[in-house]
Scaffold this motif. Structure first.
Motif, PDB file in Angstrom:
ATOM      1  N   ARG A 240      25.825  29.758  38.160  1.00  0.00           N
ATOM      2  CA  ARG A 240      25.995  28.892  36.990  1.00  0.00           C
ATOM      3  C   ARG A 240      24.666  28.648  36.293  1.00  0.00           C
ATOM      4  NH1 ARG A 240      27.962  22.998  38.353  1.00  0.00           N
ATOM      5  NH2 ARG A 240      25.825  22.984  39.147  1.00  0.00           N
ATOM      6  N   ALA A 241      23.570  28.616  37.073  1.00  0.00           N
ATOM      7  CA  ALA A 241      22.260  28.329  36.511  1.00  0.00           C
ATOM      8  C   ALA A 241      21.705  29.473  35.673  1.00  0.00           C
ATOM      9  CB  ALA A 241      21.272  27.996  37.632  1.00  0.00           C
ATOM     10  N   THR A 242      22.215  30.684  35.871  1.00  0.00           N
ATOM     11  CA  THR A 242      21.603  31.848  35.213  1.00  0.00           C
ATOM     12  C   THR A 242      22.608  32.730  34.481  1.00  0.00           C
ATOM     13  OG1 THR A 242      21.702  32.952  37.373  1.00  0.00           O
ATOM     14  CG2 THR A 242      19.598  31.991  36.729  1.00  0.00           C
ATOM     15  N   THR A 243      23.815  32.253  34.285  1.00  0.00           N
ATOM     16  CA  THR A 243      24.810  32.974  33.489  1.00  0.00           C
ATOM     17  C   THR A 243      25.220  32.112  32.309  1.00  0.00           C
ATOM     18  OG1 THR A 243      26.582  32.105  34.913  1.00  0.00           O
ATOM     19  CG2 THR A 243      25.736  34.303  35.437  1.00  0.00           C
TER      20      THR A 243
ATOM     21  N   GLY B  89      35.388  40.823  48.780  1.00  0.00           N
ATOM     22  CA  GLY B  89      35.345  41.871  47.761  1.00  0.00           C
ATOM     23  C   GLY B  89      35.386  41.283  46.361  1.00  0.00           C
ATOM     24  N   ILE B  90      36.208  40.274  46.187  1.00  0.00           N
ATOM     25  CA  ILE B  90      36.264  39.586  44.885  1.00  0.00           C
ATOM     26  C   ILE B  90      34.896  38.974  44.569  1.00  0.00           C
ATOM     27  CG2 ILE B  90      37.319  37.663  43.633  1.00  0.00           C
ATOM     28  CD1 ILE B  90      39.855  38.141  45.340  1.00  0.00           C
ATOM     29  N   SER B  91      34.312  38.308  45.554  1.00  0.00           N
ATOM     30  CA  SER B  91      32.998  37.691  45.354  1.00  0.00           C
ATOM     31  C   SER B  91      31.931  38.739  45.055  1.00  0.00           C
ATOM     32  CB  SER B  91      32.606  36.886  46.595  1.00  0.00           C
ATOM     33  OG  SER B  91      33.522  35.857  46.850  1.00  0.00           O
ATOM     34  N   GLY B  92      31.974  39.851  45.785  1.00  0.00           N
ATOM     35  CA  GLY B  92      30.985  40.899  45.580  1.00  0.00           C
ATOM     36  C   GLY B  92      31.034  41.479  44.184  1.00  0.00           C
ATOM     37  N   VAL B  93      32.216  41.709  43.685  1.00  0.00           N
ATOM     38  CA  VAL B  93      32.361  42.252  42.329  1.00  0.00           C
ATOM     39  C   VAL B  93      31.891  41.218  41.302  1.00  0.00           C
ATOM     40  CG1 VAL B  93      34.029  43.051  40.609  1.00  0.00           C
ATOM     41  CG2 VAL B  93      34.187  43.858  42.971  1.00  0.00           C
ATOM     42  N   ALA B  94      32.179  39.927  41.553  1.00  0.00           N
ATOM     43  CA  ALA B  94      31.723  38.879  40.640  1.00  0.00           C
ATOM     44  C   ALA B  94      30.191  38.834  40.592  1.00  0.00           C
ATOM     45  CB  ALA B  94      32.280  37.521  41.071  1.00  0.00           C
ATOM     46  N   VAL B  95      29.546  38.954  41.747  1.00  0.00           N
ATOM     47  CA  VAL B  95      28.086  38.983  41.783  1.00  0.00           C
ATOM     48  C   VAL B  95      27.561  40.225  41.060  1.00  0.00           C
ATOM     49  CG1 VAL B  95      26.076  39.199  43.300  1.00  0.00           C
ATOM     50  CG2 VAL B  95      27.896  37.586  43.870  1.00  0.00           C
ATOM     51  N   ALA B  96      28.266  41.344  41.218  1.00  0.00           N
ATOM     52  CA  ALA B  96      27.857  42.571  40.525  1.00  0.00           C
ATOM     53  C   ALA B  96      27.894  42.381  39.017  1.00  0.00           C
ATOM     54  CB  ALA B  96      28.774  43.724  40.944  1.00  0.00           C
ATOM     55  N   VAL B  97      28.942  41.764  38.514  1.00  0.00           N
ATOM     56  CA  VAL B  97      29.034  41.508  37.071  1.00  0.00           C
ATOM     57  C   VAL B  97      27.899  40.579  36.617  1.00  0.00           C
ATOM     58  CG1 VAL B  97      30.437  40.457  35.266  1.00  0.00           C
ATOM     59  CG2 VAL B  97      31.517  41.908  36.998  1.00  0.00           C
ATOM     60  N   ALA B  98      27.652  39.532  37.413  1.00  0.00           N
ATOM     61  CA  ALA B  98      26.588  38.590  37.057  1.00  0.00           C
ATOM     62  C   ALA B  98      25.228  39.279  37.021  1.00  0.00           C
ATOM     63  CB  ALA B  98      26.564  37.427  38.057  1.00  0.00           C
ATOM     64  N   ALA B  99      25.008  40.220  37.937  1.00  0.00           N
ATOM     65  CA  ALA B  99      23.714  40.897  38.012  1.00  0.00           C
ATOM     66  C   ALA B  99      23.569  41.965  36.933  1.00  0.00           C
ATOM     67  CB  ALA B  99      23.540  41.523  39.395  1.00  0.00           C
ATOM     68  N   LEU B 100      24.578  42.815  36.795  1.00  0.00           N
ATOM     69  CA  LEU B 100      24.455  43.979  35.926  1.00  0.00           C
ATOM     70  C   LEU B 100      24.700  43.649  34.454  1.00  0.00           C
ATOM     71  CD1 LEU B 100      26.248  46.570  38.240  1.00  0.00           C
ATOM     72  CD2 LEU B 100      23.799  46.093  38.035  1.00  0.00           C
ATOM     73  N   ARG B 101      25.487  42.617  34.215  1.00  0.00           N
ATOM     74  CA  ARG B 101      25.767  42.251  32.823  1.00  0.00           C
ATOM     75  C   ARG B 101      24.863  41.138  32.321  1.00  0.00           C
ATOM     76  NH1 ARG B 101      31.700  40.556  30.290  1.00  0.00           N
ATOM     77  NH2 ARG B 101      30.996  40.319  28.136  1.00  0.00           N
ATOM     78  N   HIS B 102      24.615  40.140  33.172  1.00  0.00           N
ATOM     79  CA  HIS B 102      23.868  38.962  32.725  1.00  0.00           C
ATOM     80  C   HIS B 102      22.468  38.872  33.343  1.00  0.00           C
ATOM     81  CE1 HIS B 102      27.568  37.613  30.903  1.00  0.00           C
ATOM     82  NE2 HIS B 102      28.185  37.536  32.067  1.00  0.00           N
ATOM     83  N   ARG B 103      22.143  39.780  34.254  1.00  0.00           N
ATOM     84  CA  ARG B 103      20.855  39.729  34.969  1.00  0.00           C
ATOM     85  C   ARG B 103      20.645  38.373  35.625  1.00  0.00           C
ATOM     86  NH1 ARG B 103      16.477  43.004  31.165  1.00  0.00           N
ATOM     87  NH2 ARG B 103      17.653  44.961  31.048  1.00  0.00           N
TER      88      ARG B 103
END
Length: 237
Positions: free
Chosen positions: A105-108, A172-186
């Motif tokens: 939440r702090a970085t997206t 798996g749901i959490s992992g994909v959510a983290v992937a989106v946060a990292a790859l899309r929003h850095r």
């Protein structure tokens, strides 16, 4: 005499300072990430000890409920270890879920769903683990007293231990959510996004498939690697 209300606009310096403080807080060392490391280790322990509780899968006694109970009575230490590691996972995961939610939440962007989705996925894992260990107290020591136990009920317990705690699809749901946060929003380091995409995506696909219990082999690994990354190397997203 009339008055006109004007909206209060915060001073630019103050707003910038608040934003900077919020961003800095995202990169401070956090106990919740270390709790996640412990949860990952405990989750792996759950899968290992569940795999060691093999009475119902023993080819020499399959189909013979009383014989299965006899074998299970010799595996009580494994079942106790299974209970302890699984309940440790249950106790730790809500803390991890809350911390990960706050971190994302702090970085997206404010309207991003990645934080809530990542947190909910871990809560689902905790619920599955809680349910998977829910029959332990009923059967752990009863298998040593077959005269007070219906053998077929113990067989169900053996299958329960060997299946429900492996339902790590939520990771798996959490992992994909983290992937989106990292790859899309850095929002987190990019390599954590790759880990989430690979291990989280694989866990999600396995959990959806008829091979759903295989998610228990990849989900705890994703959690351990991700939390180690956040605990040790999360200084810049």
């Amino acid at each position: 005499m009339s008055t006109t209300a004007h909206p209060v606009v915060p001073a630019p310096g103050r707003a910038a300072g608040a934003t900077s403080e919020r961003a800095d807080s995202a990169h401070r060392p956090r106990g919740w990430a270390w709790a996640g490391v412990a949860a990952g280790v405990a989750g792996i322990g759950t899968i290992v000890t569940s795999s060691m509780s093999t009475a119902v899968y023993d080819a020499t006694v399959q189909g013979d409920a009383p014989a299965i109970v006899d074998v299970m009575a010799g595996q009580v230490p494994q079942l106790i270890a299974f209970h302890l590691t699984t309940m440790a996972t249950v106790a730790l995961l809500p803390v991890v879920a809350a911390g990960l939610h706050r971190r994302l939440r702090a970085t997206t962007p404010a309207d991003s769903l990645t934080g809530p989705v990542a947190a909910i996925g871990l809560v689902l894992v905790a619920v599955a683990a809680l349910m998977g260990s829910g029959l332990d107290t009923e059967f752990l020591f009863a298998v040593g007293e077959p005269e007070v136990l219906v053998p077929e009920a113990a067989v169900v317990f053996g299958h329960w231990v060997g299946t429900i705690p492996w339902l790590w699809v939520g990771a798996g749901i959490s992992g994909v959510a983290v992937a989106v946060a990292a790859l899309r929003h850095r929002a987190v380091p990019r390599w954590l996004g790759v880990v989430g995409l690979v291990l989280g995506g694989l866990t999600l696909l396995l959990g959806i498939s008829p091979l759903q219990y295989m998610a228990g082999m990849t989900g705890p690994v994703w959690l351990l690697v991700t939390m180690l990354g956040l605990a040790l190397g999360d200084r810049r997203a």
